[in-house]
Design an enzyme around this catalytic site. Structure first.
Site, PDB file in Angstrom:
ATOM      1  N   TYR A 218      32.605  45.579  31.555  1.00  0.00           N
ATOM      2  CA  TYR A 218      31.580  44.853  32.320  1.00  0.00           C
ATOM      3  C   TYR A 218      32.133  43.528  32.842  1.00  0.00           C
ATOM      4  O   TYR A 218      31.531  42.908  33.722  1.00  0.00           O
ATOM      5  CB  TYR A 218      30.346  44.558  31.465  1.00  0.00           C
ATOM      6  CG  TYR A 218      29.568  45.756  30.987  1.00  0.00           C
ATOM      7  CD1 TYR A 218      29.905  47.060  31.358  1.00  0.00           C
ATOM      8  CD2 TYR A 218      28.480  45.590  30.137  1.00  0.00           C
ATOM      9  CE1 TYR A 218      29.194  48.144  30.899  1.00  0.00           C
ATOM     10  CE2 TYR A 218      27.755  46.670  29.674  1.00  0.00           C
ATOM     11  CZ  TYR A 218      28.117  47.945  30.052  1.00  0.00           C
ATOM     12  OH  TYR A 218      27.393  49.010  29.576  1.00  0.00           O
TER      13      TYR A 218
ATOM     14  N   HIS B 163      33.737  53.156  24.323  1.00  0.00           N
ATOM     15  CA  HIS B 163      32.893  53.272  25.510  1.00  0.00           C
ATOM     16  C   HIS B 163      32.768  54.713  26.014  1.00  0.00           C
ATOM     17  O   HIS B 163      31.703  55.140  26.454  1.00  0.00           O
ATOM     18  CB  HIS B 163      33.436  52.369  26.621  1.00  0.00           C
ATOM     19  CG  HIS B 163      32.400  51.948  27.606  1.00  0.00           C
ATOM     20  ND1 HIS B 163      32.509  50.806  28.372  1.00  0.00           N
ATOM     21  CD2 HIS B 163      31.219  52.502  27.955  1.00  0.00           C
ATOM     22  CE1 HIS B 163      31.444  50.694  29.155  1.00  0.00           C
ATOM     23  NE2 HIS B 163      30.650  51.713  28.931  1.00  0.00           N
TER      24      HIS B 163
END
Length: 269
Positions: free
Chosen positions: A42, A100
């Protein structure tokens, strides 16, 4: 895990970058959220750290999740990358570290990065560990490697139009908390007549009903927004109590409509 400490309603930070991103996170914390969900990919761990520091709240009252990017899965890479994340967050420890994604196209053997994830917990860099976008098969392999109580969380796409029921049921059967990402499906649920009817009966929005459904199912959800009014609105969904009939009606709306589906992703259940 009978007493999972992960807050059930978190604030997703994807897309929340720069001063505006910090402001959105501060609004979330002022509203009552106590879980900030970020990731290395991110590129906003610094902003999350700034929000935690500026909030004035005790560190132990804010649950912080980050996710390890697959490029850091090769042996010897995961822990240094997590230490870098901690530096960006200005924290000594994160509350939850997730993988992730499974390694794209199985480039890195599962054991290589799962073992490093376990080391992140044993070395106290992370209080809890978990996964994201893991299938039943991958979860079974991970549990076989680490033990039945090691994995606290599996985060994957889940909302009324993408309910991932087999995977969600498997996680719950193993005591693994389900965290729903895209819990309001990018705001695309608004035309659903059943959700509209239920929303009217609660004087609520369709997005609020989606979140209330996920919480009623025992899942966690991490909606996000940059708009203060929407941040507060999503948080208010935690006060909505759906009837068993309404929960059953929403359960019929599954379309298997997956929005996040990279070519290199896992073979979904």
């Amino acid at each position: 895990m009978t007493s999972n400490p992960i807050p059930r309603l978190g604030f997703g930070t994807y897309g929340r970058r720069g001063p505006e991103g910090v402001d959105a996170m501060l609004t979330a914390l002022e509203t009552g959220y106590r879980h900030l969900d970020t990731a290395q990919d991110y590129e906003n761990e610094t902003e999350v750290g700034q929000a935690v520091a500026r909030s004035g709240l005790p560190r132990e009252s804010i649950f912080v999740t980050t996710k390890i990017a697959p490029r850091h899965y090769p042996r010897g890479s995961l822990l240094p990358s997590l230490r870098e994340s901690l530096d960006k967050l200005s924290l000594d420890q994160v509350d939850l570290t997730l993988l992730h994604w499974p390694s794209p196209n199985d480039e890195v053997p599962l054991a290589h990065y799962v073992e490093q994830l376990a080391e992140a917990r044993s070395s106290r860099l992370s209080r809890l560990i978990g996964v994201s976008n893991f299938t039943i098969d991958l979860l079974e392999q991970t549990i076989a490697m680490l033990g039945k109580d090691a994995i606290a969380n599996n985060q994957f796409e889940l909302n009324p139009h993408m309910q991932n029921k087999r995977l969600a049921d498997f996680c719950q059967s193993k005591g693994i908390l389900v965290t729903c990402y895209l819990p309001i499906a990018h705001g695309t649920l608004g035309d659903d007549p059943i959700l509209q009817d239920i929303a009217r009966s609660h004087d609520a929005t369709v997005a609020q009903i989606a979140i209330a459904f996920e919480l009623a199912k025992g899942y966690a959800a991490i909606p996000t927004s940059g708009k203060p009014e929407r941040i507060r609105e999503n948080y208010a969904a935690s006060k909505i109590v759906l009837t068993p009939q309404q929960i059953a009606s929403i359960a019929t709306l599954d379309q298997g409509k997956r929005r996040i589906d990279p070519e290199w992703g896992p073979k979904w259940d």
